[in-house]
Design a protein around this motif. Structure first.
Motif, PDB file in Angstrom:
ATOM      1  N   CYS A  25     -15.321 -35.128 -25.870  1.00 17.34           N
ATOM      2  CA  CYS A  25     -14.787 -34.696 -27.164  1.00 17.34           C
ATOM      3  C   CYS A  25     -15.658 -35.288 -28.267  1.00 17.34           C
ATOM      4  CB  CYS A  25     -13.340 -35.168 -27.317  1.00 17.34           C
ATOM      5  SG  CYS A  25     -12.643 -34.838 -28.963  1.00 17.34           S
ATOM      6  N   SER A  26     -16.116 -34.455 -29.187  1.00 13.25           N
ATOM      7  CA  SER A  26     -17.008 -34.954 -30.228  1.00 13.25           C
ATOM      8  C   SER A  26     -16.290 -35.785 -31.283  1.00 13.25           C
ATOM      9  CB  SER A  26     -17.774 -33.802 -30.880  1.00 13.25           C
ATOM     10  OG  SER A  26     -16.918 -32.779 -31.270  1.00 13.25           O
ATOM     11  N   TYR A  27     -14.962 -35.834 -31.237  1.00 14.14           N
ATOM     12  CA  TYR A  27     -14.210 -36.629 -32.210  1.00 14.14           C
ATOM     13  C   TYR A  27     -13.767 -37.977 -31.630  1.00 14.14           C
ATOM     14  CZ  TYR A  27     -14.135 -32.172 -34.641  1.00 14.14           C
ATOM     15  OH  TYR A  27     -14.505 -31.002 -35.252  1.00 14.14           O
ATOM     16  N   CYS A  28     -13.017 -37.950 -30.532  1.00 12.64           N
ATOM     17  CA  CYS A  28     -12.495 -39.208 -29.970  1.00 12.64           C
ATOM     18  C   CYS A  28     -13.391 -39.806 -28.892  1.00 12.64           C
ATOM     19  CB  CYS A  28     -11.082 -39.011 -29.424  1.00 12.64           C
ATOM     20  SG  CYS A  28     -10.985 -38.002 -27.910  1.00 12.64           S
ATOM     21  N   LYS A  29     -14.397 -39.041 -28.455  1.00 14.97           N
ATOM     22  CA  LYS A  29     -15.396 -39.465 -27.464  1.00 14.97           C
ATOM     23  C   LYS A  29     -14.822 -39.674 -26.060  1.00 14.97           C
ATOM     24  CE  LYS A  29     -18.430 -39.485 -30.708  1.00 14.97           C
ATOM     25  NZ  LYS A  29     -19.048 -38.232 -31.016  1.00 14.97           N
ATOM     26  N   ARG A  30     -13.586 -39.232 -25.817  1.00 15.22           N
ATOM     27  CA  ARG A  30     -13.046 -39.303 -24.454  1.00 15.22           C
ATOM     28  C   ARG A  30     -13.716 -38.217 -23.621  1.00 15.22           C
ATOM     29  NH1 ARG A  30      -6.840 -39.038 -24.251  1.00 15.22           N
ATOM     30  NH2 ARG A  30      -7.247 -37.265 -25.616  1.00 15.22           N
ATOM     31  N   ASN A  62     -22.985 -24.338 -35.326  1.00 15.17           N
ATOM     32  CA  ASN A  62     -21.772 -24.551 -36.116  1.00 15.17           C
ATOM     33  C   ASN A  62     -20.544 -24.808 -35.237  1.00 15.17           C
ATOM     34  OD1 ASN A  62     -20.354 -24.637 -38.663  1.00 15.17           O
ATOM     35  ND2 ASN A  62     -19.435 -22.692 -38.082  1.00 15.17           N
ATOM     36  N   LEU A  63     -20.751 -25.022 -33.962  1.00 15.40           N
ATOM     37  CA  LEU A  63     -19.630 -25.224 -33.051  1.00 15.40           C
ATOM     38  C   LEU A  63     -19.691 -26.599 -32.425  1.00 15.40           C
ATOM     39  CD1 LEU A  63     -19.743 -21.772 -31.242  1.00 15.40           C
ATOM     40  CD2 LEU A  63     -18.201 -22.464 -33.093  1.00 15.40           C
ATOM     41  N   THR A  64     -18.515 -27.160 -32.152  1.00 14.39           N
ATOM     42  CA  THR A  64     -18.433 -28.453 -31.497  1.00 14.39           C
ATOM     43  C   THR A  64     -17.312 -28.411 -30.468  1.00 14.39           C
ATOM     44  OG1 THR A  64     -18.427 -30.840 -31.880  1.00 14.39           O
ATOM     45  CG2 THR A  64     -16.885 -29.526 -33.201  1.00 14.39           C
ATOM     46  N   LEU A  65     -17.288 -29.370 -29.570  1.00 13.36           N
ATOM     47  CA  LEU A  65     -16.308 -29.432 -28.501  1.00 13.36           C
ATOM     48  C   LEU A  65     -15.271 -30.494 -28.825  1.00 13.36           C
ATOM     49  CD1 LEU A  65     -15.773 -28.340 -25.576  1.00 13.36           C
ATOM     50  CD2 LEU A  65     -16.991 -30.363 -24.768  1.00 13.36           C
ATOM     51  N   SER A  66     -13.999 -30.165 -28.623  1.00 16.14           N
ATOM     52  CA  SER A  66     -12.962 -31.166 -28.860  1.00 16.14           C
ATOM     53  C   SER A  66     -11.832 -31.012 -27.856  1.00 16.14           C
ATOM     54  CB  SER A  66     -12.416 -31.066 -30.287  1.00 16.14           C
ATOM     55  OG  SER A  66     -11.676 -29.882 -30.452  1.00 16.14           O
ATOM     56  N   CYS A  67     -11.104 -32.100 -27.660  1.00  8.10           N
ATOM     57  CA  CYS A  67      -9.902 -32.030 -26.823  1.00  8.10           C
ATOM     58  C   CYS A  67      -8.794 -31.412 -27.683  1.00  8.10           C
ATOM     59  CB  CYS A  67      -9.527 -33.409 -26.315  1.00  8.10           C
ATOM     60  SG  CYS A  67      -9.057 -34.620 -27.547  1.00  8.10           S
ATOM     61  N   ALA A  68      -7.737 -30.977 -27.051  1.00  8.66           N
ATOM     62  CA  ALA A  68      -6.647 -30.315 -27.781  1.00  8.66           C
ATOM     63  C   ALA A  68      -6.016 -31.249 -28.808  1.00  8.66           C
ATOM     64  CB  ALA A  68      -5.605 -29.801 -26.800  1.00  8.66           C
ATOM     65  N   GLY A  69      -5.911 -32.519 -28.481  1.00  9.40           N
ATOM     66  CA  GLY A  69      -5.306 -33.478 -29.392  1.00  9.40           C
ATOM     67  C   GLY A  69      -6.089 -33.667 -30.685  1.00  9.40           C
ATOM     68  N   CYS A  70      -7.385 -33.605 -30.603  1.00  9.54           N
ATOM     69  CA  CYS A  70      -8.228 -33.775 -31.792  1.00  9.54           C
ATOM     70  C   CYS A  70      -8.370 -32.492 -32.607  1.00  9.54           C
ATOM     71  CB  CYS A  70      -9.609 -34.285 -31.397  1.00  9.54           C
ATOM     72  SG  CYS A  70      -9.621 -36.002 -30.851  1.00  9.54           S
ATOM     73  N   ASN A  71      -8.203 -31.362 -31.975  1.00  3.42           N
ATOM     74  CA  ASN A  71      -8.354 -30.107 -32.694  1.00  3.42           C
ATOM     75  C   ASN A  71      -7.026 -29.743 -33.313  1.00  3.42           C
ATOM     76  OD1 ASN A  71      -9.714 -27.854 -33.660  1.00  3.42           O
ATOM     77  ND2 ASN A  71      -9.191 -26.647 -31.903  1.00  3.42           N
TER      78      ASN A  71
END
Length: 71
Positions: A25-30, A62-71
């Motif tokens: 995940c590009s936000y929480c890094k998990r 313009n796209l990034t990957l995230s887990c459901a919790g971060c999105n």
């Protein structure tokens, strides 16, 4: 007036992003080892860096990957 839904990100592009971000995940890094699920067990989310409503596109840059919790 009805809200118009954006087209889904193509499966091939989704796969490219999952591999590009190394299942992280590009936000929480998990991370996750599953192709079809993020670290929270829910499907990976593809997020626009610049929202489509603000002029963003579906281009890879313009796209990034995230887990459901971060999105």
């Amino acid at each position: 007036m009805t809200k118009q839904r954006s087209k889904a990100i193509r499966p091939l592009l989704r796969g490219i992003l999952i591999e590009r971000f190394n299942y992280t995940c590009s936000y929480c890094k998990r991370t996750s080892t599953a192709y079809d699920a993020g670290p929270d067990g829910k499907p990976w989310q593809i997020d626009h860096i610049i929202a489509k409503t603000a002029g963003g596109t579906d281009e890879l840059s313009n796209l990034t990957l995230s887990c459901a919790g971060c999105n």
